[in-house]
Write an enzyme that holds these catalytic residues in place. Structure first.
Site, PDB file in Angstrom:
ATOM      1  N   HIS A  93       0.841  -1.197   0.000  1.00 53.35           N
ATOM      2  CA  HIS A  93       0.000   0.000   0.000  1.00 53.35           C
ATOM      3  C   HIS A  93       0.874   1.244   0.000  1.00 53.35           C
ATOM      4  CE1 HIS A  93      -3.539   2.453   0.494  1.00 53.35           C
ATOM      5  NE2 HIS A  93      -2.944   3.098   1.476  1.00 53.35           N
ATOM      6  N   SER A  94       0.551   2.193  -0.896  1.00 56.59           N
ATOM      7  CA  SER A  94       1.249   3.474  -0.998  1.00 56.59           C
ATOM      8  C   SER A  94       2.736   3.230  -1.260  1.00 56.59           C
ATOM      9  CB  SER A  94       0.995   4.298   0.270  1.00 56.59           C
ATOM     10  OG  SER A  94       1.362   5.641   0.097  1.00 56.59           O
ATOM     11  N   MET A  95       3.632   3.652  -0.381  1.00 64.35           N
ATOM     12  CA  MET A  95       5.046   3.391  -0.569  1.00 64.35           C
ATOM     13  C   MET A  95       5.311   1.903  -0.771  1.00 64.35           C
ATOM     14  SD  MET A  95       8.285   4.242   1.977  1.00 64.35           S
ATOM     15  CE  MET A  95       8.093   2.780   3.001  1.00 64.35           C
ATOM     16  N   SER A 121      -1.610  -0.937  -4.227  1.00 66.22           N
ATOM     17  CA  SER A 121      -2.739  -0.257  -3.598  1.00 66.22           C
ATOM     18  C   SER A 121      -2.369   1.178  -3.228  1.00 66.22           C
ATOM     19  CB  SER A 121      -3.157  -1.026  -2.334  1.00 66.22           C
ATOM     20  OG  SER A 121      -4.086  -0.303  -1.556  1.00 66.22           O
TER      21      SER A 121
END
Length: 250
Positions: A93-95, A121
């Site tokens: 997720h993200s990073m 994500s």
């Protein structure tokens, strides 16, 4: 919380050594392995769930945060190569989405046994760019950014002292992702599934679709109502997307 720790990087909350497929979970900036404890509970023991613990947080809080995405990916790759090979779903997720992409790229380039698939994500395509410099801002600015994204628990957000203790790892993670660059032609051979929120201030839907240019395999995208942490509002739907990818590797 019972945890099997075989490496500072690896957390197995529900060990499943005989499972045929592995799920590797990569946290967001400022996040920790424990964020994925519910995912581990959901998918074990049919799937071996591993959550990554980056330096600079929780039991690794006294270690220096890695501020370069490529260095972080190198170390995660080395940790995974030390495990027995299994078909693996990467969920970031993200990073963590970018870290998953870079880790798969290294594994593939090194001839590691797969197959792999990536669930990216809450992150725009790797080759997109925004001129963001949150990591260079004041502590108060960084705290406002975190609260705006609402990515930490309400208990943490309400306790200013605890939140400020987490700032070094948050700042380091922001530096890693904000200074990361990726050529437009950098591709992995693994399929990519993109999950994104329709009101994410960090990722527009158009930016999320750029992921399709970073795989030689299949690509699909699922848009959910919500902001940057839309996944917290749709746990069942997110788990169903993971199920699809796990089944594709069995």
């Amino acid at each position: 919380m019972t945890t099997t720790v075989t490496s500072p990087w690896i957390r197995r909350y529900h060990p499943a050594p005989t499972a045929a497929v592995r799920l590797v979970c990569l946290p967001h900036a400022g996040g920790s392995a424990s964020y994925f404890h519910p995912v581990s509970a959901r998918f074990s023991p049919q799937t071996e769930v591993i959550a990554l613990q980056y330096p600079g947080r929780q039991d690794r809080r006294h270690e220096r945060t890695i501020t370069d995405m490529h260095t972080l990916a190198d170390q995660v790759t080395a940790e995974l190569l030390a495990l027995d090979p299994k078909p693996t779903v990467f969920f970031g997720h993200s990073m963590g989405a970018v870290l998953g992409f870079e880790t798969i790229k290294r594994l593939e380039d090194g001839g590691a046994t797969g197959p792999y698939t990536l669930i990216a994500s809450g992150r725009r395509g790797p080759s997109t760019h925004r001129d963001e410099q949150v990591h260079d801002q004041t502590d108060d600015f960084l705290i406002k950014e975190i609260k705006k994204l609402n990515g930490t628990s309400s208990t943490l957000l309400a306790d200013d002292e605890i939140l400020r203790m987490a700032l070094p790892s948050l700042r380091g993670d922001y530096e890693a992702i904000e200074t990361y660059t990726c050529p437009a032609d950098r591709k992995i051979n693994a399929p990519i599934t993109v999950l994104t929120g329709d009101n994410d201030p960090k990722t527009t839907v158009d930016e999320a679709t750029v992921w399709q240019h970073h795989t030689t395999a299949t690509y699909r995208i699922k848009v959910f109502p919500g902001g940057h942490f839309f996944l917290q509002e749709h746990p069942t739907d997110i788990n169903n997307e993971i199920v699809k990818e796990v089944l594709s590797l069995r």
